[in-house]
Design an enzyme around this catalytic site. Sequence first.
Site, PDB file in Angstrom:
ATOM      1  N   LYS A   9      20.075   8.093  -5.787  1.00 41.61           N
ATOM      2  CA  LYS A   9      20.201   9.551  -5.796  1.00 41.61           C
ATOM      3  C   LYS A   9      20.953   9.987  -7.058  1.00 41.61           C
ATOM      4  O   LYS A   9      21.799   9.249  -7.544  1.00 41.61           O
ATOM      5  CB  LYS A   9      20.956  10.032  -4.548  1.00 41.61           C
ATOM      6  CG  LYS A   9      20.392   9.536  -3.232  1.00 41.61           C
ATOM      7  CD  LYS A   9      19.061  10.167  -2.891  1.00 41.61           C
ATOM      8  CE  LYS A   9      18.567   9.668  -1.526  1.00 41.61           C
ATOM      9  NZ  LYS A   9      17.286  10.290  -1.136  1.00 41.61           N
ATOM     10  N   HIS A  68       6.505   3.362   1.765  1.00 36.20           N
ATOM     11  CA  HIS A  68       7.131   4.619   2.179  1.00 36.20           C
ATOM     12  C   HIS A  68       6.100   5.450   2.932  1.00 36.20           C
ATOM     13  O   HIS A  68       4.916   5.423   2.611  1.00 36.20           O
ATOM     14  CB  HIS A  68       7.657   5.386   0.968  1.00 36.20           C
ATOM     15  CG  HIS A  68       8.648   6.452   1.333  1.00 36.20           C
ATOM     16  ND1 HIS A  68       8.277   7.645   1.906  1.00 36.20           N
ATOM     17  CD2 HIS A  68      10.003   6.497   1.228  1.00 36.20           C
ATOM     18  CE1 HIS A  68       9.352   8.381   2.128  1.00 36.20           C
ATOM     19  NE2 HIS A  68      10.417   7.707   1.732  1.00 36.20           N
TER      20      HIS A  68
END
EC number: 4.1.1.39
Length: 472
Positions: free
Chosen positions: A167, A286
Site C-alpha cells: 500500500k 485474485h
Amino acid sequence: MAKTYDAGVKEYRETYWMPEYTPLDTDILACFKVTPQPGVPREEVAAAVAAESSTGTWTTVWTDLLTDLDHYKGRAYAIEDVPGDDTCFYAFIAYPIDLFEEGSVVNVMTSLVGNVFGFKALRALRLEDIRFPIAYVMTCNGPPQGIQVERDLLNKYGRPLLGCTIKPKLGLSAKNYGRACYEGLRGGLDFTKDDENVNSQPFMRWRHRFDFVMEAIQKAEAETGERKGHYLNVTAPTSDEMMKRAEYAKEIGAPIIMHDYITGGWSANTQLAQWCQDNGMLLHIHRAMHAVLDRNPHHGIHFRVLTKILRLSGGDHLHSGTVVGKLEGDREATLGWIDIMRDSFNKEDRSRGIFFDQDWGSMPGVLPVASGGIHVWHMPALVNIFGDDSVLQFGGGTLGHPWGNAAGAAANRVAVEACVEARNNGRELEKEGKEILTTAAAHSPELKAAMETWKEIKFEFDTVDKLDVSHK
C-alpha cells in the site's frame, strides 16, 4: 415409429421437467435459486431454466428431429423450498457431460449462466452450486503446483504463510515499491503482493516493478536465509501481453506470479495456469469483481461456484474472505468454500452451503488467502478458522505499523508463531487469544506496539449473503 414435427409453442415442462430422472455419475449437476415471475408454476420455470441452459428455445424446431434430444437435453429433476424465503425455490438440473467441451470451464459457464439469466419468466436467478463428475474433473488441468509442492518449493511447513499487499495500492514508483517489499520480507513475511489493479500504469511500468521487486526478494533472502516471493501481477490487456510478462517473471527468477481471474477472463487464466505448471511457477489468484456476481443472495453466481471454477481452471492461491475482516463473508459458508479449495472430496453439507458431493480425484488443492482489513488481534481467529494450509495476508495490518513495514511484518510473524504453538499445545485460540498474544508481546516490542495501535479496530457489520439453511 418415426418422430413427427409439430410446429408451435409448448410448455417447457412437457420436455424438460423430469422428476422421475435419476442423475448419472457422469452428469454435471447444478442447483439454481429461482425467483419466478408471479403466477408462473415452479415446474414450468425450472424446466425453462433447464431448457434455456441446454438445448431448448422458445418454440419447437424441426431440427430437433436431426439429433437425439433425449440424450442431450438438460433435465430439471427436483425442486426444494428455500428455508425462510417463500419468494424463491431451489431447482436441481442435470446436464449430460457430452454438452460440454472437455477441460473448458468457459464452455460450461457459458451454458449455465448465459442467456438464461435474462429470461423474462424469471425475476432473479442464482447459480448456487455445481457438481462436476470425476470424468469431467480429469479433463481439467487444475492448480499448477498444489499445496504440497508449494511448501516443498518454499521449504516452509507447519504454519500458515504470511503475506502483505503493498500500500498505497497505486501511485508508488517502482523503486519505492521495491523498498516496501524488501522491508516486509526482511521483517518476516513469506510473500508480498501486487494489488489487483497494479498492472502497468504510467507511474510504474510492469518491467520496472518486476526488476525492483526481484532485487528486494534476493536481498531479503540473503539476509534471512528464507525463501521469499512476491505476487507479480501479469494481468494485461491481451493474453499475449500477459504471457510476455509471465515469461519475463520466469526469466528473472520469480517463484510466483498473479492473475485477476475474473476480470482477466477464464480462458486467459486456464492458459496461464497450464504455462505455470509447465514452467514450475506458482500462481496466485485474485478474485476482483467477484462481489458483483456473488453478493446478491437472489441473483448471480455463488462464490462456491467461482471457487470450483478456479480450481478446475487453475490457481495455487485464491482469495477467500476472512470472516473477521472488512470484507463480506459468512463463517459457515466461508468454511464450505475453503473445504472446496483444499479437500480431495467434499461431502454434501447444507450447513456449509454445499449441495452436492464433489470428488476431485487426485487434483491438487488451492491455498485459501485471508485478506482484507485484518491485523494482529485477528490472528488467533484466523489460525483457528483457516489452519496451516492458508495464506494470511495483512496489507494495512503490516504497513500501518507505527514503526514501519519491517516492524509490522515482525509483529505478524511473532503473532502467527505464538498462535500455532498455543494451538499445538491444546489451547483454544479464539477463547484465549488475548492472553496468547499478550504473552508473546512481552518478548516482542513490535507485536506490543501493533496490539496497542489496533486494539479498538473492528468490522462488525451484518453479512448480506447468509446461508439459507440453519446451522446444525
